[in-house]
Design a protein around this motif. Structure first.
Motif, PDB file in Angstrom:
ATOM      1  N   GLU A 246       0.372  14.968   1.623  1.00 63.63           N
ATOM      2  CA  GLU A 246       1.396  14.657   0.870  1.00 63.63           C
ATOM      3  C   GLU A 246       0.847  14.360  -0.479  1.00 63.63           C
ATOM      4  N   ALA A 247      -0.473  13.583  -0.367  1.00 64.02           N
ATOM      5  CA  ALA A 247      -1.076  13.206  -1.706  1.00 64.02           C
ATOM      6  C   ALA A 247      -1.369  14.539  -2.584  1.00 64.02           C
ATOM      7  N   ASN A 248      -2.146  15.479  -1.743  1.00 61.66           N
ATOM      8  CA  ASN A 248      -2.508  16.680  -2.403  1.00 61.66           C
ATOM      9  C   ASN A 248      -1.302  17.626  -2.943  1.00 61.66           C
ATOM     10  N   TRP A 249      -0.036  17.765  -2.230  1.00 64.03           N
ATOM     11  CA  TRP A 249       0.938  18.109  -2.365  1.00 64.03           C
ATOM     12  C   TRP A 249       1.481  17.667  -3.922  1.00 64.03           C
ATOM     13  N   LEU A 250       1.529  16.496  -3.867  1.00 60.31           N
ATOM     14  CA  LEU A 250       2.091  15.932  -4.958  1.00 60.31           C
ATOM     15  C   LEU A 250       1.039  15.773  -6.318  1.00 60.31           C
ATOM     16  N   ARG A 251      -0.240  15.806  -5.940  1.00 61.38           N
ATOM     17  CA  ARG A 251      -1.208  15.859  -7.222  1.00 61.38           C
ATOM     18  C   ARG A 251      -0.930  17.584  -7.805  1.00 61.38           C
ATOM     19  N   ASP A 252      -0.752  18.454  -7.013  1.00 57.81           N
ATOM     20  CA  ASP A 252      -0.835  19.718  -7.252  1.00 57.81           C
ATOM     21  C   ASP A 252       0.747  20.010  -8.006  1.00 57.81           C
ATOM     22  N   ALA A 253       1.637  19.240  -7.869  1.00 57.95           N
ATOM     23  CA  ALA A 253       3.011  19.250  -8.377  1.00 57.95           C
ATOM     24  C   ALA A 253       3.171  18.645  -9.717  1.00 57.95           C
ATOM     25  N   GLY A 254       2.113  17.840 -10.128  1.00 58.27           N
ATOM     26  CA  GLY A 254       2.111  17.338 -11.394  1.00 58.27           C
ATOM     27  C   GLY A 254       2.246  15.801 -11.306  1.00 58.27           C
ATOM     28  N   VAL A 255       2.166  15.126 -10.376  1.00 52.09           N
ATOM     29  CA  VAL A 255       2.480  13.700 -10.266  1.00 52.09           C
ATOM     30  C   VAL A 255       0.899  12.956 -10.871  1.00 52.09           C
ATOM     31  N   GLY A 256       1.224  12.136 -11.471  1.00 55.38           N
ATOM     32  CA  GLY A 256       0.158  11.491 -12.113  1.00 55.38           C
ATOM     33  C   GLY A 256      -0.578  10.213 -11.513  1.00 55.38           C
ATOM     34  N   CYS A 257       0.308   9.520 -10.835  1.00 56.33           N
ATOM     35  CA  CYS A 257      -0.359   8.434  -9.967  1.00 56.33           C
ATOM     36  C   CYS A 257       0.345   8.492  -8.756  1.00 56.33           C
ATOM     37  N   LEU A 258      -0.234   7.775  -7.445  1.00 51.51           N
ATOM     38  CA  LEU A 258      -0.037   7.730  -6.122  1.00 51.51           C
ATOM     39  C   LEU A 258       0.160   6.179  -5.728  1.00 51.51           C
ATOM     40  N   GLN A 259       0.978   6.124  -4.940  1.00 50.73           N
ATOM     41  CA  GLN A 259       1.192   4.856  -4.256  1.00 50.73           C
ATOM     42  C   GLN A 259       1.540   4.751  -2.921  1.00 50.73           C
ATOM     43  N   GLY A 260       0.857   4.116  -1.989  1.00 49.00           N
ATOM     44  CA  GLY A 260       1.268   4.144  -0.665  1.00 49.00           C
ATOM     45  C   GLY A 260       0.320   3.641   0.426  1.00 49.00           C
ATOM     46  N   TYR A 261       0.562   3.452   1.795  1.00 50.57           N
ATOM     47  CA  TYR A 261      -0.431   2.788   2.635  1.00 50.57           C
ATOM     48  C   TYR A 261      -1.805   3.621   2.725  1.00 50.57           C
ATOM     49  N   LEU A 262      -1.625   5.046   2.189  1.00 48.99           N
ATOM     50  CA  LEU A 262      -2.794   5.778   2.161  1.00 48.99           C
ATOM     51  C   LEU A 262      -3.983   5.247   1.424  1.00 48.99           C
ATOM     52  N   PHE A 263      -3.584   4.618   0.458  1.00 44.67           N
ATOM     53  CA  PHE A 263      -4.385   3.888  -0.735  1.00 44.67           C
ATOM     54  C   PHE A 263      -4.547   2.610  -0.532  1.00 44.67           C
ATOM     55  N   GLY A 264      -3.595   1.933   0.191  1.00 42.63           N
ATOM     56  CA  GLY A 264      -3.938   0.489   0.436  1.00 42.63           C
ATOM     57  C   GLY A 264      -2.658  -0.206   0.497  1.00 42.63           C
TER      58      GLY A 264
END
Length: 284
Positions: A246-264
């Protein structure tokens, strides 16, 4: 012509709780939960849990933290927010919860001036004097808090009272405060109103994030939400990210920041010193 006579109503018709034992049980459960919430606020059995929001390009760098209110029962157990948030939205209890979250968030920022924090609020709290007094007093005592504060408003809430919200946002922007639109893409969006309000951040709803790298329907909806946010000039954050895919797809789609249990996960005992901090390129 004769007319059918309307049947007399029974006591069960007049009292929904008597007509449906299930309704009576649910109503009693709601009352008990709201009583627990009110008691927790009165006795200040509350905490703020902080979750990092990281850069998609480099997740080791944190753009800001979101603060989540945690209310505790008499056994110091967290009262699940899902059990009461919908019920308190239009009550004073909801405004008091917003006051508690704002106060705890501002206190954390005063103790840790290096962090940037997002605090959730209802648009209805703009008209609630105690909430406004907390915010204005803090900004007056420490103007440097403004540029480090993000106020996060649910999309449905924002569209309910736009005439109250718009002048408030304009006033607070002069103090450096940034506004985030939560649950973006989850419901019916008034593009004209959102354009007029000019939110700086769009937080893509978690329903558009789950399995976005694998589900074609989710991909289409997520792309549309991201494109809409970018067209409105908003910095895009995706919440509820749980997998690397999910994180990789969102980054490639142009999302600037990510939030969720993957990161804490949200925690009431964050070690703010342990993180590298950045600052998202958000126009203010």
């Amino acid at each position: 012509m004769s007319y059918m006579k309307e049947p007399k109503s029974s006591k069960f018709d007049r009292d929904p709780a008597l007509a449906s034992p299930l309704s009576a049980a649910i109503s009693a459960q709601d009352r008990d939960t709201l009583a627990m919430v009110a008691s927790a606020l009165k006795d200040r059995r509350m905490r703020l849990a902080f979750q990092p929001v990281v850069y998609a390009a480099d997740p080791s760098v944190i753009g800001f933290f979101e603060g989540f209110i945690r209310l505790l029962n008499l056994r110091d157990q967290v009262i699940p927010a899902r059990d009461f948030m919908a019920a308190v939205e239009q009550r004073q209890l909801g405004r008091d919860i917003d006051c508690a979250a704002l106060q705890l968030g501002l206190m954390a920022m005063q103790r840790n001036p290096q962090i940037r924090v997002s605090i959730n609020m209802s648009a209805r709290s703009v008209g609630y004097r105690p909430w406004m007094e907390i915010l204005n007093r803090a900004l007056q005592d420490n103007p440097r808090l403004g540029p480090n504060l993000i106020l996060e408003i649910n999309e449905d809430s924002a569209l309910q009272v736009p005439d109250v919200l718009k002048p408030f946002m304009a006033e607070m922007r002069e103090k450096g405060i940034v506004f985030a639109l939560d649950d973006f893409g989850a419901g019916m969006t008034s593009l004209q109103l959102l354009e007029e309000m000019d939110f700086e951040i769009a937080k893509i709803d978690g329903s558009l994030v789950k399995n976005v790298d694998r589900a074609s329907a989710t991909k289409s909806a997520a792309r549309a939400a991201i494109a809409m946010a970018q067209e409105l000039g908003m910095y895009v954050v995706a919440e509820a990210v749980e997998t690397e895919g999910e994180a990789n797809w969102l980054r490639d789609a142009g999302v600037g920041c990510l939030q969720g249990y993957l990161f804490g996960a949200p925690t009431v005992t964050p070690d703010f010193r342990a993180f590298r901090h950045g600052r998202p390129n958000i126009a203010v």
